[in-house]
Design an enzyme around this catalytic site. Structure first.
Site, PDB file in Angstrom:
ATOM      1  N   LYS A  15      -6.128  -5.031   2.027  1.00 24.29           N
ATOM      2  CA  LYS A  15      -4.636  -5.876   3.317  1.00 24.29           C
ATOM      3  C   LYS A  15      -5.519  -5.495   4.364  1.00 24.29           C
ATOM      4  O   LYS A  15      -4.977  -6.301   4.924  1.00 24.29           O
ATOM      5  CB  LYS A  15      -3.746  -4.280   2.717  1.00 24.29           C
ATOM      6  N   ASP A  71       4.647  -4.164   2.261  1.00 22.89           N
ATOM      7  CA  ASP A  71       4.616  -3.701   1.613  1.00 22.89           C
ATOM      8  C   ASP A  71       4.630  -5.008  -0.291  1.00 22.89           C
ATOM      9  O   ASP A  71       5.521  -5.695   0.658  1.00 22.89           O
ATOM     10  CB  ASP A  71       5.873  -3.185   0.834  1.00 22.89           C
ATOM     11  N   ASP A 154      -5.933  -9.874  -7.749  1.00 17.61           N
ATOM     12  CA  ASP A 154      -6.503 -10.858  -7.273  1.00 17.61           C
ATOM     13  C   ASP A 154      -7.101 -11.235  -8.553  1.00 17.61           C
ATOM     14  O   ASP A 154      -7.242 -12.905  -9.115  1.00 17.61           O
ATOM     15  CB  ASP A 154      -7.938 -10.870  -6.282  1.00 17.61           C
ATOM     16  N   ARG A 180       0.329 -13.311   1.903  1.00 14.49           N
ATOM     17  CA  ARG A 180       0.700 -12.140   3.047  1.00 14.49           C
ATOM     18  C   ARG A 180       0.384 -12.927   4.057  1.00 14.49           C
ATOM     19  O   ARG A 180       1.158 -13.325   5.498  1.00 14.49           O
ATOM     20  CB  ARG A 180      -1.162 -11.464   2.622  1.00 14.49           C
TER      21      ARG A 180
HETATM   22  P1  ITT Z   1      -0.700   0.866   1.204  1.00 20.59           P
HETATM   23  O1  ITT Z   1       0.429   1.380   1.275  1.00 20.59           O
HETATM   24  O2  ITT Z   1      -1.113   2.678   1.497  1.00 20.59           O
HETATM   25  O3  ITT Z   1      -0.130  -0.483   2.208  1.00 20.59           O
HETATM   26  P2  ITT Z   1      -0.932   0.440  -1.515  1.00 20.59           P
HETATM   27  O4  ITT Z   1      -1.660  -0.547  -2.101  1.00 20.59           O
HETATM   28  O5  ITT Z   1      -0.191   0.799  -2.126  1.00 20.59           O
HETATM   29  O6  ITT Z   1      -1.420   0.400  -0.129  1.00 20.59           O
HETATM   30  P3  ITT Z   1       1.803  -1.148  -2.391  1.00 20.59           P
HETATM   31  O7  ITT Z   1       2.611  -0.472  -2.127  1.00 20.59           O
HETATM   32  O8  ITT Z   1       2.393  -2.374  -0.937  1.00 20.59           O
HETATM   33  O9  ITT Z   1       0.471  -1.268  -1.505  1.00 20.59           O
HETATM   34  O10 ITT Z   1       1.075  -1.755  -3.052  1.00 20.59           O
HETATM   35  C1  ITT Z   1       1.454  -2.964  -3.340  1.00 20.59           C
HETATM   36  C2  ITT Z   1       0.035  -3.719  -4.475  1.00 20.59           C
HETATM   37  O11 ITT Z   1       0.055  -4.517  -5.173  1.00 20.59           O
HETATM   38  C3  ITT Z   1      -1.048  -3.383  -4.143  1.00 20.59           C
HETATM   39  O12 ITT Z   1      -2.172  -2.539  -5.030  1.00 20.59           O
HETATM   40  C4  ITT Z   1      -2.128  -4.537  -5.128  1.00 20.59           C
HETATM   41  O13 ITT Z   1      -1.453  -3.731  -6.568  1.00 20.59           O
HETATM   42  C5  ITT Z   1      -0.846  -5.601  -5.846  1.00 20.59           C
HETATM   43  N1  ITT Z   1      -1.002  -6.510  -3.942  1.00 20.59           N
HETATM   44  C6  ITT Z   1       0.241  -6.909  -3.576  1.00 20.59           C
HETATM   45  N2  ITT Z   1      -0.714  -8.719  -2.816  1.00 20.59           N
HETATM   46  C7  ITT Z   1      -2.291  -8.676  -3.148  1.00 20.59           C
HETATM   47  C8  ITT Z   1      -2.753  -9.908  -3.192  1.00 20.59           C
HETATM   48  O14 ITT Z   1      -3.073 -10.121  -1.675  1.00 20.59           O
HETATM   49  N3  ITT Z   1      -4.326  -9.663  -4.164  1.00 20.59           N
HETATM   50  C9  ITT Z   1      -4.198  -8.667  -5.106  1.00 20.59           C
HETATM   51  N4  ITT Z   1      -3.425  -7.992  -5.283  1.00 20.59           N
HETATM   52  C10 ITT Z   1      -2.222  -7.862  -4.424  1.00 20.59           C
END
Ligand code: ITT
Length: 194
Positions: A15, A71, A154, A180
């Protein structure tokens, strides 16, 4: 309040790369380390919006700087929207992405309806004010892992109109269609309109 610095409230390096690509030319970007936040960020909501706001507000209250949190997750139609807000923890609490993808492919074994969408909600908190931006991308789930770029799910997600998974693309190709990127385009437009 002037908005010349923003704290990125995430510990997900994938991210960070994607968010910084939009923010670096607009504002000074600070990390959680830069502002001395060491604890896990709270994420107790039932929606992406609640969780994004909770993460950004938690950090903003502690450091006083404007804060941006993302999120996000994957919603699979045939699984009634799972893994959804639990995307990072789908196969357990550790955020083990290989296990998460194995579990997803197993749950979808033999299913012909492979439609899915990624959702990203970005919360921007400055003082008492909060702004929320959302982006989605429709696509489908593969039957096997493809590619090594990117992060998270991904390797199993193909956006509509393409044949490659996000993990088979460069970051800039992914940003042409991603959830995003769509949310961050709104953030940048909002920052420039101030
Ligand atoms: P932060 O809370 O620290 O930001 P996190 O990874 O725990 O990190 P989230 O709770 O928002 O964040 O979880 C989002 C999950 O969704 C992430 O870990 C991936 O598994 C998935 N995800 C979100 N956007 C993605 C993307 O662009 N490509 C692939 N997977 C994605």
């Amino acid at each position: 309040m002037t908005l010349d610095r923003i704290v990125l409230c995430t510990r997900n390096p994938g991210k960070v790369t994607e968010l910084r690509a939009f923010l670096n030319e607009e504002v000074e970007v600070l990390s959680l380390d830069d502002v001395g936040i060491v604890e896990e960020l709270p994420e107790e909501g039932d929606t992406f919006c609640e969780n994004a706001l909770q993460k950004a507000r938690h950090v903003a209250q502690k450091c006083g700087f404007p804060c941006l949190a993302d999120d996000s997750g994957l919603e699979v139609v045939a699984l009634n929207g799972a893994p959804g807000v639990r995307s990072a923890r789908y196969a357990g609490s550790a955020g083990d992405q290989a296990a998460n993808m194995d579990k997803l492919l197993a749950a979808m074994h033999g299913m012909s309806d492979r439609r899915a969408r990624f959702v990203a909600v970005i919360a921007l908190v400055e003082g008492d004010a909060a702004h929320v931006f959302e982006g989605t991308v429709e696509g489908s789930i593969t039957t096997e892992l493809r590619g090594v770029a990117g992060f998270g799910y991904d390797p199993v997600f193909v956006p509509a109109g393409d044949t490659r998974t996000y993990a088979e693309m460069t970051t800039s190709d992914k940003q042409r269609t991603s959830h995003r990127a769509k949310a961050m385009e709104q953030v940048v437009a909002w920052l420039r309109s101030r």
